[in-house]
Design an enzyme around this catalytic site. Structure first.
Site, short mmCIF file in Angstrom:
data_model
loop_
_atom_site.label_atom_id
_atom_site.label_comp_id
_atom_site.label_asym_id
_atom_site.label_seq_id
_atom_site.Cartn_x
_atom_site.Cartn_y
_atom_site.Cartn_z
N ARG A 1 0.83 -1.22 0.00
CA ARG A 1 0.00 0.00 0.00
C ARG A 1 0.86 1.27 0.00
O ARG A 1 0.40 2.33 -0.38
CB ARG A 1 -0.93 -0.02 1.22
CG ARG A 1 -2.12 0.89 1.07
CD ARG A 1 -3.15 0.64 2.13
NE ARG A 1 -2.64 0.84 3.46
CZ ARG A 1 -2.82 0.04 4.51
NH1 ARG A 1 -3.54 -1.05 4.37
NH2 ARG A 1 -2.32 0.33 5.69
N TYR B 1 -15.71 20.87 -10.95
CA TYR B 1 -16.17 19.56 -11.45
C TYR B 1 -17.28 19.04 -10.52
O TYR B 1 -17.14 19.08 -9.29
CB TYR B 1 -14.95 18.63 -11.44
CG TYR B 1 -15.19 17.19 -11.77
CD1 TYR B 1 -15.78 16.79 -12.97
CD2 TYR B 1 -14.79 16.19 -10.88
CE1 TYR B 1 -15.97 15.46 -13.27
CE2 TYR B 1 -14.97 14.84 -11.18
CZ TYR B 1 -15.57 14.49 -12.38
OH TYR B 1 -15.76 13.17 -12.67
C1 LIG Z 1 -11.73 18.49 -14.09
C2 LIG Z 1 -11.82 17.10 -13.57
N1 LIG Z 1 -11.26 16.81 -12.40
C3 LIG Z 1 -11.32 15.58 -11.87
C4 LIG Z 1 -11.95 14.57 -12.53
C5 LIG Z 1 -12.06 13.23 -11.87
O1 LIG Z 1 -11.17 12.32 -12.39
P1 LIG Z 1 -11.49 10.74 -12.31
O2 LIG Z 1 -12.49 10.49 -13.38
O3 LIG Z 1 -10.15 10.12 -12.54
O4 LIG Z 1 -12.02 10.48 -10.95
C6 LIG Z 1 -12.55 14.81 -13.77
C7 LIG Z 1 -13.24 13.71 -14.50
O5 LIG Z 1 -13.90 13.93 -15.48
C8 LIG Z 1 -12.49 16.11 -14.30
O6 LIG Z 1 -13.08 16.41 -15.47
#
Ligand SMILES: Cc1ncc(COP(=O)(O)O)c(C=O)c1O
Length: 390
Positions: free
Chosen positions: A57, A111
Site C-alpha cells: 500500500r 467539477y
Molecule cells: C476536471 C476534472 N477533475 C477531476 C476529474 C475526476 O477524475 P477521475 O475520473 O479520474 O475520478 C474529472 C473527470 O472527469 C475532471 O473532469
C-alpha cells in the site's frame, strides 16, 4: 534537472536507476507483502518512505517513479501522492487540510463530483463550503472569515472554462494564512505550473491526459513542503493507494505528453475557430480564444491549451442538443476526456454563487488526435440540421 526544457523533463523525470535498474519504463511491481530479514529490519522500514519497500500500500518502484516524475514537473513541489482516481485525489487533498468547523471556499465552476464531495461528506463532517465566482480574483478577500481554512480553484472551470486569476487569489490566500488547492487536470503541469503560482496542493486526474489513452483510472496530488506531511498522513490513514498497472501506464503516457497535448491544442483550436464561424453557434468557450472569460489569465499564465472546450448553441433546447450529439459519427458519446479520441457530451453546469446566461444549450467537445478536417466534416451536417430544426 534545473534549466532543462519542460519536454526534456517529461522524458527524464523520475528515472532512477537505483530504483528500477536501467529499465527505461519501469515494469509493473506487484506487491502486498514485502519480506524482511528480521523484525528489527521490518521496524526500521517505518515510517514508510519512497525508496524503501515496506508494504504494498505504501508503494513500489513503479509508483515511486511516477510520483517523483510528477513532482519534478512542478518546480517548488516537495512530493506527489497517488490515488485510485482523480475524484479520490481531490478528496485526499481536502481531507488532509480540513477539520470540523472549517470553511472551504470552492469555485462555482468546479467539477460536479468535487461539488458533491463538499455538499455531502465534508458537510456531514462539519466543514461548510462557500461557493465563489470563478472570476473573483483578489475579491476573494471579501469572503474570507475567521473559520476559512482553504481556497479550492479549478482553472479552467468544468464545462464553462473560466480561467481564474490564480496568482491574485493565491496572493490574498497566502496573506491570510489559507491553504490553496487547484484541480489542474485541464492544463496538466506541462502547461500550467501550479506550485510555482503559489498553490499548495495541485490535483491531477491522471485518468485524462497523463494516461492519455482512455484505459486507466488514477489521481495524483502534488504538494509543497508545508503540507506534504499532512497529505501523506491522510493518504496513509485513509488507506489510499494506486494500482501498479495504472501507475505503469501513466508513466508510459507521461513520456509523450508534450507531443499529444500540442496536437490536441492544434486540432482543438482548428475546430473551435471553425465553430466560431457557424451561424448556429452563439459562443465558443475555449481558454485560448478571446471571449472566453479569463482568456487574459490563460495568455499570461499558461504555456498551451489542451483539447477540451465547449460551445453554446444559438437557441434550441436540451433535447435539440442531444439530437445533435446523437447524430455525430466520429465524436464518441461518453464521460471523461484526455484520451486520443474525440468526444462530445451535453453540458449542464450547476451554479449556486453565480448566474450563467447562455443563449442556448451547451455542448462540450474533447478534440482528439483525428484529422480536424474529418471532425469538422462530422460537425457540419449536425449543425446544419440543428439550424433547420430550431
Ligand atoms: C476536471 C476534472 N477533475 C477531476 C476529474 C475526476 O477524475 P477521475 O475520473 O479520474 O475520478 C474529472 C473527470 O472527469 C475532471 O473532469
Amino acid at each position: 534537472m534545473k534549466g532543462k526544457a519542460p519536454e526534456t523533463r517529461l522524458v527524464e523525470a523520475g528515472r532512477r536507476p537505483e530504483w528500477t535498474g536501467g529499465i527505461v519504463n519501469p515494469p509493473v511491481w506487484r506487491a502486498s507483502t514485502v519480506l524482511f530479514d528480521s523484525v528489527a529490519d521490518m521496524k526500521a522500514a517505518n515510517p514508510p518512505a519512497d525508496g524503501t519497500l515496506h508494504y504494498g500500500r505504501n508503494g513500489t518502484p513503479t509508483s515511486w517513479a511516477l510520483q517523483e516524475a510528477l513532482t519534478e514537473l512542478e518546480p517548488g513541489a516537495a512530493m506527489t501522492r497517488l490515488y485510485p482516481s482523480g475524484a479520490a485525489a481531490a478528496a485526499g487533498a481536502l481531507l488532509a487540510v480540513l477539520e470540523a468547523g472549517d470553511e472551504l471556499l470552492m469555485v462555482d465552476s468546479a467539477y460536479g463530483p468535487t461539488r458533491l464531495l463538499c455538499d455531502d461528506p465534508l458537510k456531514r463532517f462539519g466543514v461548510t463550503t462557500t461557493y465563489y465566482d470563478p472570476m473573483i480574483g483578489a475579491g476573494i478577500a471579501d469572503l474570507i472569515g475567521d473559520r476559512t481554512r482553504a481556497v479550492f480553484m479549478e482553472s479552467p472551470g468544468t464545462h464553462t472554462f473560466e480561467v481564474q486569476d490564480v496568482p491574485a487569489i493565491c496572493a490574498v490566500a497566502k496573506a491570510r494564512g489559507l491553504v490553496t488547492l487547484i484541480d489542474n487536470t485541464w492544463a496538466t503541469p506541462h502547461f500550467f505550473q501550479a506550485i510555482r503560482a503559489s498553490i499548495d496542493l495541485s490535483i491531477l486526474a491522471c485518468t485524462k491526459y497523463i494516461g492519455g489513452h482512455a484505459d486507466l483510472m488514477l489521481g495524483a496530488v502534488t504538494a509543497t513542503e508545508q503540507v506534504a506531511d499532512r497529505l501523506e498522513r491522510a493518504r496513509r490513514l485513509l488507506g489510499q493507494t494506486a494500482g501498479p498497472d495504472d501507475c505503469w501506464l501513466s508513466l508510459r503516457g507521461l513520456r509523450t505528453l508534450d507531443v499529444r497535448l500540442r496536437r490536441h491544442e492544434e486540432n482543438g483550436l482548428k475546430v473551435a475557430r471553425w465553430l466560431q464561424q457557424q451561424p448556429q453557434v452563439a459562443r465558443v468557450l475555449h481558454p485560448a480564444l478571446p471571449g472566453c472569460p479569463g482568456h487574459e489569465h490563460w495568455a499570461r499564465d499558461f504555456t498551451g491549451a489542451s483539447g477540451l472546450f465547449s460551445f453554446v448553441l444559438d437557441g434550441g433546447n436540451a433535447a435539440d442538443a442531444e439530437r445533435l450529439i446523437d447524430s455525430l459519427k466520429l465524436f464518441g458519446i461518453g464521460y471523461s476526456w484526455g484520451g486520443f479520441e474525440s468526444l462530445a457530451l451535453p453540458a449542464d453546469p450547476v451554479r449556486t454563487a453565480t448566474r450563467l446566461d447562455l443563449e442556448g444549450p451547451l455542448v462540450r467537445l474533447h478534440v482528439g488526435l483525428e484529422s480536424p478536417d474529418d471532425l469538422i466534416a462530422d460537425l457540419a451536417p449536425a449543425l446544419a440540421a440543428y439550424g433547420s430544426a430550431t
